[in-house]
Scaffold this motif. Structure first.
Motif, PDB file in Angstrom:
ATOM      1  N   VAL A 184      20.403  76.294 -10.328  1.00  0.00           N
ATOM      2  CA  VAL A 184      20.387  74.928  -9.573  1.00  0.00           C
ATOM      3  C   VAL A 184      19.920  73.878 -10.536  1.00  0.00           C
ATOM      4  CG1 VAL A 184      20.149  73.642  -7.598  1.00  0.00           C
ATOM      5  CG2 VAL A 184      20.164  76.163  -7.365  1.00  0.00           C
ATOM      6  N   THR A 185      20.785  72.849 -10.808  1.00  0.00           N
ATOM      7  CA  THR A 185      20.414  71.708 -11.425  1.00  0.00           C
ATOM      8  C   THR A 185      20.645  70.625 -10.691  1.00  0.00           C
ATOM      9  OG1 THR A 185      21.260  72.724 -13.560  1.00  0.00           O
ATOM     10  CG2 THR A 185      20.901  70.158 -13.546  1.00  0.00           C
ATOM     11  N   LEU A 186      19.430  69.684 -10.635  1.00  0.00           N
ATOM     12  CA  LEU A 186      19.628  68.422  -9.826  1.00  0.00           C
ATOM     13  C   LEU A 186      19.689  67.141 -10.780  1.00  0.00           C
ATOM     14  CD1 LEU A 186      19.089  66.888  -7.338  1.00  0.00           C
ATOM     15  CD2 LEU A 186      16.431  66.875  -7.695  1.00  0.00           C
ATOM     16  N   SER A 187      20.720  66.378 -10.293  1.00  0.00           N
ATOM     17  CA  SER A 187      21.001  65.351 -11.232  1.00  0.00           C
ATOM     18  C   SER A 187      20.770  64.061 -10.246  1.00  0.00           C
ATOM     19  CB  SER A 187      22.293  65.114 -11.795  1.00  0.00           C
ATOM     20  OG  SER A 187      23.257  65.293 -11.040  1.00  0.00           O
ATOM     21  N   ILE A 188      20.340  62.865 -10.684  1.00  0.00           N
ATOM     22  CA  ILE A 188      19.872  61.722  -9.912  1.00  0.00           C
ATOM     23  C   ILE A 188      20.368  60.532 -10.578  1.00  0.00           C
ATOM     24  CG2 ILE A 188      18.248  60.290  -8.551  1.00  0.00           C
ATOM     25  CD1 ILE A 188      16.479  62.993  -8.518  1.00  0.00           C
ATOM     26  N   ASN A 189      21.415  59.491 -10.107  1.00  0.00           N
ATOM     27  CA  ASN A 189      21.822  58.567 -10.744  1.00  0.00           C
ATOM     28  C   ASN A 189      20.860  57.427 -10.526  1.00  0.00           C
ATOM     29  OD1 ASN A 189      22.291  57.961  -8.158  1.00  0.00           O
ATOM     30  ND2 ASN A 189      24.363  57.222  -8.394  1.00  0.00           N
ATOM     31  N   HIS A 190      20.648  56.591 -11.563  1.00  0.00           N
ATOM     32  CA  HIS A 190      19.864  55.389 -11.355  1.00  0.00           C
ATOM     33  C   HIS A 190      18.518  55.634 -10.422  1.00  0.00           C
ATOM     34  CE1 HIS A 190      23.128  54.580  -8.126  1.00  0.00           C
ATOM     35  NE2 HIS A 190      21.811  54.107  -7.374  1.00  0.00           N
ATOM     36  N   LEU A 191      17.849  56.465 -10.737  1.00  0.00           N
ATOM     37  CA  LEU A 191      16.447  56.774 -10.155  1.00  0.00           C
ATOM     38  C   LEU A 191      15.489  55.610  -9.979  1.00  0.00           C
ATOM     39  CD1 LEU A 191      14.831  58.742  -8.596  1.00  0.00           C
ATOM     40  CD2 LEU A 191      13.701  59.714 -10.765  1.00  0.00           C
ATOM     41  N   MET A 192      15.502  54.933  -8.948  1.00  0.00           N
ATOM     42  CA  MET A 192      14.627  53.813  -8.679  1.00  0.00           C
ATOM     43  C   MET A 192      14.272  53.843  -7.077  1.00  0.00           C
ATOM     44  SD  MET A 192      15.902  49.988  -9.440  1.00  0.00           S
ATOM     45  CE  MET A 192      16.010  50.373 -11.291  1.00  0.00           C
ATOM     46  N   GLU A 196      19.488  52.821  -2.941  1.00  0.00           N
ATOM     47  CA  GLU A 196      20.351  53.933  -2.496  1.00  0.00           C
ATOM     48  C   GLU A 196      20.830  54.863  -3.648  1.00  0.00           C
ATOM     49  OE1 GLU A 196      23.598  55.170   0.581  1.00  0.00           O
ATOM     50  OE2 GLU A 196      24.308  53.573  -0.733  1.00  0.00           O
ATOM     51  N   LEU A 197      20.533  56.022  -3.611  1.00  0.00           N
ATOM     52  CA  LEU A 197      20.978  56.807  -5.054  1.00  0.00           C
ATOM     53  C   LEU A 197      21.571  57.980  -4.535  1.00  0.00           C
ATOM     54  CD1 LEU A 197      18.457  58.894  -4.987  1.00  0.00           C
ATOM     55  CD2 LEU A 197      17.350  57.271  -6.382  1.00  0.00           C
ATOM     56  N   GLU A 198      22.323  58.703  -5.505  1.00  0.00           N
ATOM     57  CA  GLU A 198      22.782  60.084  -5.221  1.00  0.00           C
ATOM     58  C   GLU A 198      22.061  61.171  -5.800  1.00  0.00           C
ATOM     59  OE1 GLU A 198      27.601  60.985  -5.818  1.00  0.00           O
ATOM     60  OE2 GLU A 198      26.567  61.844  -7.359  1.00  0.00           O
ATOM     61  N   LEU A 199      21.933  62.254  -4.963  1.00  0.00           N
ATOM     62  CA  LEU A 199      21.325  63.276  -5.542  1.00  0.00           C
ATOM     63  C   LEU A 199      22.269  64.345  -5.348  1.00  0.00           C
ATOM     64  CD1 LEU A 199      18.247  63.632  -2.862  1.00  0.00           C
ATOM     65  CD2 LEU A 199      18.040  62.598  -5.320  1.00  0.00           C
ATOM     66  N   ASN A 200      22.611  65.171  -6.756  1.00  0.00           N
ATOM     67  CA  ASN A 200      23.766  66.018  -6.785  1.00  0.00           C
ATOM     68  C   ASN A 200      23.060  67.337  -7.375  1.00  0.00           C
ATOM     69  OD1 ASN A 200      26.502  67.087  -6.877  1.00  0.00           O
ATOM     70  ND2 ASN A 200      26.107  66.818  -9.172  1.00  0.00           N
ATOM     71  N   PHE A 201      23.402  68.494  -6.419  1.00  0.00           N
ATOM     72  CA  PHE A 201      22.896  69.741  -6.747  1.00  0.00           C
ATOM     73  C   PHE A 201      24.001  70.308  -7.200  1.00  0.00           C
ATOM     74  CE2 PHE A 201      19.913  68.129  -3.411  1.00  0.00           C
ATOM     75  CZ  PHE A 201      18.578  68.743  -3.775  1.00  0.00           C
ATOM     76  N   PRO A 240      24.301  65.672   3.775  1.00  0.00           N
ATOM     77  CA  PRO A 240      25.222  65.481   2.709  1.00  0.00           C
ATOM     78  C   PRO A 240      26.274  64.369   2.643  1.00  0.00           C
ATOM     79  CG  PRO A 240      25.747  67.430   3.761  1.00  0.00           C
ATOM     80  CD  PRO A 240      24.521  67.048   4.486  1.00  0.00           C
ATOM     81  N   ALA A 241      26.650  64.009   1.608  1.00  0.00           N
ATOM     82  CA  ALA A 241      27.732  62.795   1.673  1.00  0.00           C
ATOM     83  C   ALA A 241      29.282  63.505   1.908  1.00  0.00           C
ATOM     84  CB  ALA A 241      27.690  62.107   0.347  1.00  0.00           C
ATOM     85  N   GLU A 242      29.190  64.584   1.683  1.00  0.00           N
ATOM     86  CA  GLU A 242      30.349  65.438   1.634  1.00  0.00           C
ATOM     87  C   GLU A 242      29.861  66.595   2.489  1.00  0.00           C
ATOM     88  OE1 GLU A 242      32.189  65.887  -1.965  1.00  0.00           O
ATOM     89  OE2 GLU A 242      32.025  63.728  -2.706  1.00  0.00           O
ATOM     90  N   GLU A 243      30.092  66.724   3.642  1.00  0.00           N
ATOM     91  CA  GLU A 243      29.566  67.812   4.332  1.00  0.00           C
ATOM     92  C   GLU A 243      30.512  69.125   4.184  1.00  0.00           C
ATOM     93  OE1 GLU A 243      29.239  67.091   8.614  1.00  0.00           O
ATOM     94  OE2 GLU A 243      27.447  65.897   8.111  1.00  0.00           O
ATOM     95  N   ASN A 244      31.790  68.933   3.930  1.00  0.00           N
ATOM     96  CA  ASN A 244      32.625  70.185   3.905  1.00  0.00           C
ATOM     97  C   ASN A 244      32.697  70.732   2.639  1.00  0.00           C
ATOM     98  OD1 ASN A 244      33.388  70.130   6.544  1.00  0.00           O
ATOM     99  ND2 ASN A 244      34.726  68.488   6.154  1.00  0.00           N
ATOM    100  N   ALA A 250      26.813  69.636  -4.436  1.00  0.00           N
ATOM    101  CA  ALA A 250      26.254  69.336  -3.264  1.00  0.00           C
ATOM    102  C   ALA A 250      25.764  67.790  -3.250  1.00  0.00           C
ATOM    103  CB  ALA A 250      25.505  70.216  -2.521  1.00  0.00           C
ATOM    104  N   LYS A 251      26.262  66.705  -2.784  1.00  0.00           N
ATOM    105  CA  LYS A 251      25.648  65.486  -3.012  1.00  0.00           C
ATOM    106  C   LYS A 251      25.279  64.922  -1.733  1.00  0.00           C
ATOM    107  CE  LYS A 251      29.406  64.708  -6.755  1.00  0.00           C
ATOM    108  NZ  LYS A 251      30.600  63.842  -7.087  1.00  0.00           N
ATOM    109  N   PHE A 252      24.079  64.255  -1.956  1.00  0.00           N
ATOM    110  CA  PHE A 252      23.320  63.564  -0.963  1.00  0.00           C
ATOM    111  C   PHE A 252      22.939  62.246  -1.123  1.00  0.00           C
ATOM    112  CE2 PHE A 252      22.733  68.075  -0.836  1.00  0.00           C
ATOM    113  CZ  PHE A 252      22.792  68.475   0.622  1.00  0.00           C
ATOM    114  N   MET A 253      23.158  61.323  -0.311  1.00  0.00           N
ATOM    115  CA  MET A 253      22.713  59.914  -0.373  1.00  0.00           C
ATOM    116  C   MET A 253      21.326  59.856   0.194  1.00  0.00           C
ATOM    117  SD  MET A 253      25.137  59.218  -2.155  1.00  0.00           S
ATOM    118  CE  MET A 253      24.824  57.331  -2.328  1.00  0.00           C
TER     119      MET A 253
END
Length: 284
Positions: A184-192, A196-201, A240-244, A250-253
């Protein structure tokens, strides 16, 4: 915390929070929440968040079957939800398939448990669990009283005995981990902070490195994410931002309310088995 059987009066603010002496939880859109002091709130895409005044009028009384709980011994946790006059709150909205989500964490965040008490009626929820070691634990309960909205209530307990050494909460040098045969790799856009940012697993098979695309719904969604800061000042329960989605992403805001060190737990399901992966990050 004091011992068991202590009534909580907590102040719910626009989104969710929790921690010793109170946690602040910051939310974004309708995927996370934020709170003040010793209050917490929870929010998902289907449930409105209680406003401050409404949440202040809801009280939670936490009790343990043993006021001196011991490690690795069964203890029943009872949570009674009441209005400001002490009358039971009877009706609750379902949030991600459950009437109550309970998060239990050790103070140093080395232990995490996400469980779901049974509703007995008359405002009372119960569940039997065990604490693995002595030490201080926070119990956080996410609820949504009907017509009021989502909120969190929390209490600290002390498990008796000699507690193990406190584990340092240090940021992970890499955001890739292997758990239960998954990479599992976690990536985070514009960490601040405060944005609001996106966590992507991103989830792969650890051996073949092939993307996993058959994630199963866990509590009605592709996964769930819980975030706590190392000071016990912020708590976020994010959906999650996209539950299905079924993977590999798997993306979360989320919104981190302040700079600092945070621990993130992601929970997902494949082949009928839930797996949990955690990361520690530092938010600038």
């Amino acid at each position: 915390m004091k011992k068991a059987a202590i009534a909580l009066t907590i102040t719910a603010v626009l989104l969710t929070a929790c921690g010793p002496g109170g946690m602040k939880h910051s939310g974004t859109m309708d995927h996370s929440g934020s709170m003040n002091d010793s209050d917490h709130g929870n929010m998902d895409g289907m449930t409105m968040v209680a406003d401050k005044t409404q949440a202040e009028n809801i009280k939670a009384k936490f009790m343990l079957s043993n006021d001196q709980p011991q490690p690795n011994q069964s203890a029943t946790i009872t949570v009674r939800i009441q209005d400001k006059d002490g009358n039971p709150v009877n009706d609750f909205d379902v949030q991600h398939e459950k009437l109550m989500h309970m998060i239990i964490v050790r103070k140093d965040l080395s232990y995490f448990n996400h469980i779901h008490p049974d509703y007995k009626g008359n405002g009372e929820f119960t569940i039997t669990t065990q604490f693995p070691t002595a030490g201080e634990y926070e119990i956080i309960s996410d609820i949504a009283p009907t017509g009021i909205g989502a909120m969190s209530k929390s209490e600290w307990i002390t498990v008796q005995g000699t507690a193990p050494a406190v584990q340092p909460i240090n940021p992970d040098p890499t955001l890739t981990k292997e758990v239960d045969g998954k990479e599992v790799t976690l990536s985070i856009n514009h960490l601040m902070a405060n944005m609001e940012l996106e966590l992507n697993f991103n989830i792969k098979d650890a051996q073949t490195k092939q993307p996993i695309t058959d994630l199963q719904p866990f509590l009605g969604a592709v996964g769930h994410v819980v975030i706590l800061n190392d000071k016990g000042g912020e708590y976020l329960h994010v959906h999650p931002a996209e539950e299905n989605s079924s993977g590999p992403d798997a993306k979360f805001m989320a919104t981190f309310p302040h700079s600092g060190v945070y621990k993130i737990w992601g929970q997902f399901q494949q082949n009928g088995k839930v797996f949990t992966v955690d990361f520690v990050i530092e938010v600038p």
